[in-house]
Structures are given as C-alpha cells and as structure tokens.
Scaffold this motif. Sequence first.
Motif, PDB file in Angstrom:
ATOM      1  N   TYR A  19       0.817  -1.211   0.000  1.00 12.88           N
ATOM      2  CA  TYR A  19       0.000   0.000   0.000  1.00 12.88           C
ATOM      3  C   TYR A  19       0.851   1.262   0.000  1.00 12.88           C
ATOM      4  N   ASN A  49      -8.427   1.292   6.561  1.00 16.27           N
ATOM      5  CA  ASN A  49      -7.340   1.749   5.692  1.00 16.27           C
ATOM      6  C   ASN A  49      -7.873   1.725   4.252  1.00 16.27           C
ATOM      7  N   SER A  70      -7.114   9.318   1.423  1.00 11.62           N
ATOM      8  CA  SER A  70      -7.255   8.053   2.127  1.00 11.62           C
ATOM      9  C   SER A  70      -7.914   8.301   3.479  1.00 11.62           C
ATOM     10  N   LYS A  93      -7.619   6.619   7.188  1.00 13.51           N
ATOM     11  CA  LYS A  93      -6.874   5.699   8.052  1.00 13.51           C
ATOM     12  C   LYS A  93      -7.222   6.026   9.506  1.00 13.51           C
ATOM     13  N   GLY A 130      -8.498  -1.021  -0.425  1.00 12.95           N
ATOM     14  CA  GLY A 130      -8.153  -1.032   0.993  1.00 12.95           C
ATOM     15  C   GLY A 130      -8.960  -2.050   1.764  1.00 12.95           C
TER      16      GLY A 130
END
Length: 716
Positions: free
Chosen positions: A276, A300, A284, A286, A377
């Motif tokens: 990744y 994620n 993104s 996270k 993800g």
Amino acid sequence: AIFGIKMHTAWLLLTFPQALRGARMRSFARPLAAGVRTRLEPVYASATASGDDPPPESLSLRVPSPALLLNHMADRYGSTSRILMEFVDNSLDDAESLYEPAKGAYRREVRVDVFVSRRGRRLRIVDNSRGMPPETLARVVMRVGESRKRGASFVNGQFGFGMQSFRAACSSLTVRSAAADRAHQIRVERSQSDGFLLEPLAPTAPEAAALCGGSGTEVLLQGFDAQWVDESFTAAAVAREVESHFERLLDRANLRVTVWDEDAPGHGLRCSPIDYASLSPGASVKKQLPLGAGQVAHINLCVLPAGAPRTRPAGLRPEPAVSEGGADVCVSVGGAEGRPARFFVSGRRIAACGATPSFARQSANRWTLWSHPQVVGYIDITGNRSGPLQPVITRDEFKKTRGRQAAYEALVEACEAPLMDAIESTLSAATEKSLSKLEVTLTAVLADVADAERREAAERLRRERLEQRRQRAAAEGVAAERVSEQGRGGAAATVEAAAEAKPLPEQVASGLGSLIGKALAGAGETVARAIDDIKTDGAASAAAEEERRRARRQKKSPPASEPFTVRLVRGLPGQQEAGERSAETERSRLVGSVILVDSLHPDFQARWRQTRQGAPKVDERLCGYLATVVSAHYRERAYQSAARQRVDYTQAYEELIGTYCRLEEGLRAVLPALLREMQGEDAAAVAAPAAAQVAQDAARAVRPTATRSGGAEFGP
C-alpha cells in the motif's frame, strides 16, 4: 403429596438409563427400570384415567445419518478456493501462538505450502506449525461444532466445521499431524459416518515424509468432483486467492506461504501482500473506529487517482526467482488489481464491502463508492469475537446481531464523506484531461476539413477558368462564322442584281456603273450592321458571364487560411452560472478564429458519459453534436471572410451540410484512436494485469518478504 413423590420417582427411574453414560451403569439400570415400569404401569394408568397429566418426558435430538447432514451443510461452500482457505486458515491459526505482536513477526519461520494437481484432482496443504497430538487430531476431525478457538483474540476458527467443508467438493480427507515426535493420521470418506481409524505413522513411513520429521500438519483433499476442477483450480489462481484472503497476515515477518504446481514440479509462487505504501493515493481514510462491545475496526481505505497504476509498471522486469531446494520460487507482485474495499475479521477476508449484502443495504452508495474500482483497501474487525460484527459459518457475511446496524452506521459516517469527495475530485481531474484531448482532436479534424475544402475550391476555380476559356473560344468561333455568312449573303445579292440587269441592253450602256455601285454599297452596309450587332451581343454576353462567375466564386469562397481552434470551456464569457443553464442557453460562440463550446450546457452534458474510473465514453452521438456546433461557426467565418452582403440560403444550407458531413466523418474516423488515447492510462492500469498475468504466473517478483515494514499503510 406422597402420590406425587411416587410418580416423580417412577419418572426418574424410567428415564434413568438415558442419562447414564457408562456401559456398566446401563446394565445395572435397565433391569431396575424394567421392574419399576412393570409395577408402576397400573399407577400411570389410574392417574391418566383420573384426569391427572403425566410428567413431561425428556427428548433428545437424533441424527440417523450424520454424514448426510454434514454433506448438505457443506453445500454452503460454493467455490474450491473458499474450501481451500479453511485449511490454510487452520495452519495459520495453529501458528498464532508463535506470533509476537510487539515485533510484528513470528518467533521462528512459519511455512505453509499448498500443492495443486489439476490432473490428479487433489490439493495438499503442509505446514511446519506446532502439529497435533493424537487425541487433539481425533477431536478436531471427529467433533463437529466444537472449537476451542472460540474466544481467542486473533484466530479465525470458532464453528468447528472447517474440517468438514471438504464434503462439498471431494470424496475424501486425510489429515496427518506430528507433535512431540509422534505422527498419526486419520482418513474420512464423504459417505462415512463411523468406523474411522486413528493410525500411528512411523517416522520412516512414506506418508510422514512431508512432515520432515518435526512438528506440523499435512491435509490431503482427494477425488475432487469434475465440476469443481475449473479455472480456479490452478497454482496461479490459488496464489492470487491466498494473497487476497490472507492479505493482512501476509504482511507479518517470518511467514512464508508458497503455492506449488504438482503437475509441473519445481515451480512455485510465493504469496505477498499489497504494498500500500507504493500506491500514493490522492486521498485516504486511516483510523481505528470503536464499534462497541470490545470490537475495533481498523480502517485503511483510499481512492486511487484515475489512471494510477495498480500493479508494477509493464516495463519492469521481474527479479530472478529464488531457488529453494532445487526449485524456482517466484515472489508475487502484490498489486491492488481486483482488490476493492473489503471486510476482514482478524486478518482474514470476509467479502468486498459492496458485495456484503447486509452492509450494502445499509449504505446508499453501494455502487458509487463501495463498488468503485478506484476505491481500494480494507476494514479489519478485531477484538471481541462476540461483538456486533460476527461472521457467519461460511465467512462471507455478518450475522444479524443486535449491534450490527449501529456498527454499519458508524462505518458509513466515518468513511463515506471523505471518500466521496475524493471520487468527485478524481472524476473532475479525469474530465479535464479528457476534454483537453478532445479539444486537440477537434481542432486537428477541423483543420483537415478546412484544408480539404480549400483544395476543393481551388480545383473548382481551375475547372471554371478552363470552362470560361472554352466558352470564349466557342463564342469567338460563332462570331466569325456569322461574319462569314453575312459576307457570303452580300456577295450573292450583288451577283443576282447584276444577273437581272444583263437582259436590259438599253440600261447596260447608260447605268451599269451606277447599278453596280448601289449594289456594292447596300452589301457593305448590311455587312457593317451585322458586325456591329455581333460586337454588341458579345460584349453584353461577356459582361453577364463575368457577373455570374464572380457570384459563383463568392458563393464557394472558403474561409481564409487561418488556424481555427476549438475550445471546450466550462461556461461562455459573461454567461450565467452552470446551475441556471437551460436548453435555450447559448451552446457555443465564435470569437475571431476560436470556437468556444460550453461543456456545461445541458445538450453537451446529455451526451457526455464517463466510466466510474473517470474515463470518457465518447460516442457517435457526442461526435454528431460537436460536428453540428463547430461546422456552423466554421461556415459563419467563411461568410465573414467572403464579405457576403446577400446570402443565398439554399446555397448556405448546402455548404453547411457539406461541412458537417465532412467533420462528422473525420471525427468518426479518429474516434477509436481518441478513446485509446483518453483511456490510455486507465487501460494500461486495467489491462496490465491481464497482459502481464502470464508473466506474473510464470515469474512474479517484486520485493523480498524477509522484512515488511510500512507496507500495510498507504503512501503520502
């Protein structure tokens, strides 16, 4: 009261043999119960006759054919890969005691080898984990619905049914395990319900060779039904499935999972996780999200930019394969293709988020977000196994627990807003790139059309000049012929007059000279008048022809040889906001030699389509619309260049249709190349796995697996 006590005592004695476990106790209890039943039957009869209800009888479940029931339960497994993952999962669960979370590594190297034989219709899984003593081996294989993993923190088994999954696809299961220098095996047939044998294996026995004389377990699945030996029954397909299913575990150090093709000895594929950190997404999410009841969701997720490579570049040559015991082992790429946003539980894949029915029903963005190909993800559920998100027995869905809906709502709230913004930004950027390429193509095609029309106009003018010369020559010839005819007519008149005068001798002598003079004078006047008439008619005809030629040249005059440019803009200068546009809004505008086309106009938007990755879908409908708009402004510029005062509408219509047809034909001709150029980056990202799949399967190498630091998180 005494009667009730007697009745209760009799009921206990009647059911006593069913409660006893030992054979000796049953042999003692049966005669006793028979005697009591004989003595108390009149009492039961009298009690029933008097209207009193007898005490309730205890009942037990009976399964006449356990094998048949298990076979039907195993039908829930719909693919060979799902069955195989159960046994690979058992190997990883057995190695969990060797894992040190603080170091992110196992205390020693853990190996799991999967052997695939398509010709032999068998699968074999071998690990070097702790192994099982004989009593544990018997319990694991024979006890259905009993699992001592239930409640453990990071193991997957909890139903005690994984061993029985083989019944859906193959005829037999053989399990060999070694622990504490002792090896045993047990074999189970699909139709077998009893008579199983737990056999010891000598260390030198051929069956124990795969265990290498140490600890570990070997599982052999044989006799797969023909319909189960499909395209997924290959070493390459199994390796891809292992990578996808155990992605979160493969990132651990000292773990090596290799898939071997037994039909082609010496060739192995080592599985590795997605890197990744190399993806570098545009956006993104996270975070760690508490779900309640001791469960935590490790999120994620990211949105890859349109056209971003999701595998290694096509030009990157694989590294040489690693040699292990004389065999070539290639390391997998670990690309993100085919890896949408997925649910995991304790490091094991459940299903794609968009393909999980209960979650898809909870979210209104199933297709626009959770099934979007640019969203990759995972959401890994860890912690209490009795929390709100609990997998079903086949591990492809979550149970309908009391807290499931609240957990889904928390995930949706935490993820959807930023991911949707990222998708919109990605699509906008892709649209700008596509419109720029379309502008260049339109300008180039229009330039070709203008050059073609100018060449046609020049050729038409050349032909007209030749025709004019031919007509002038013909007119001059006609004039000369008329002069010649007039001259011949005057001479004939003179000769005739002279002939008439000859019979008159009295006039010959006196007036012959005057008669001849008058005749000649009359003939001369006639010839002169004829010549003047010809000159007058010729001048008028030449003037009229010149006027007609000038009009034709003006009608067919092409635009000046100036460079035309087509621009696709978001709104024309001084135009109202995009949200207030309507069908009556100006679609385009000519500014000098630049044609501005409003890409936000409803007519344009109705013809502009994009894929979910942002790639354009330019079709003939859009080409026709652009050809109409651009050709109208092009002909407008042509009339401006010709300084036309009066317009022949029929001629103008014909010219407009001609330009439109040429422009549309040109756009249709370059449409395939245009689409390939627009989708070049996306097509490379999508087609690279398909084009390089054979190369990946034959020699997949990207990075060593000894250390994996930072690979589980997205790049900046």
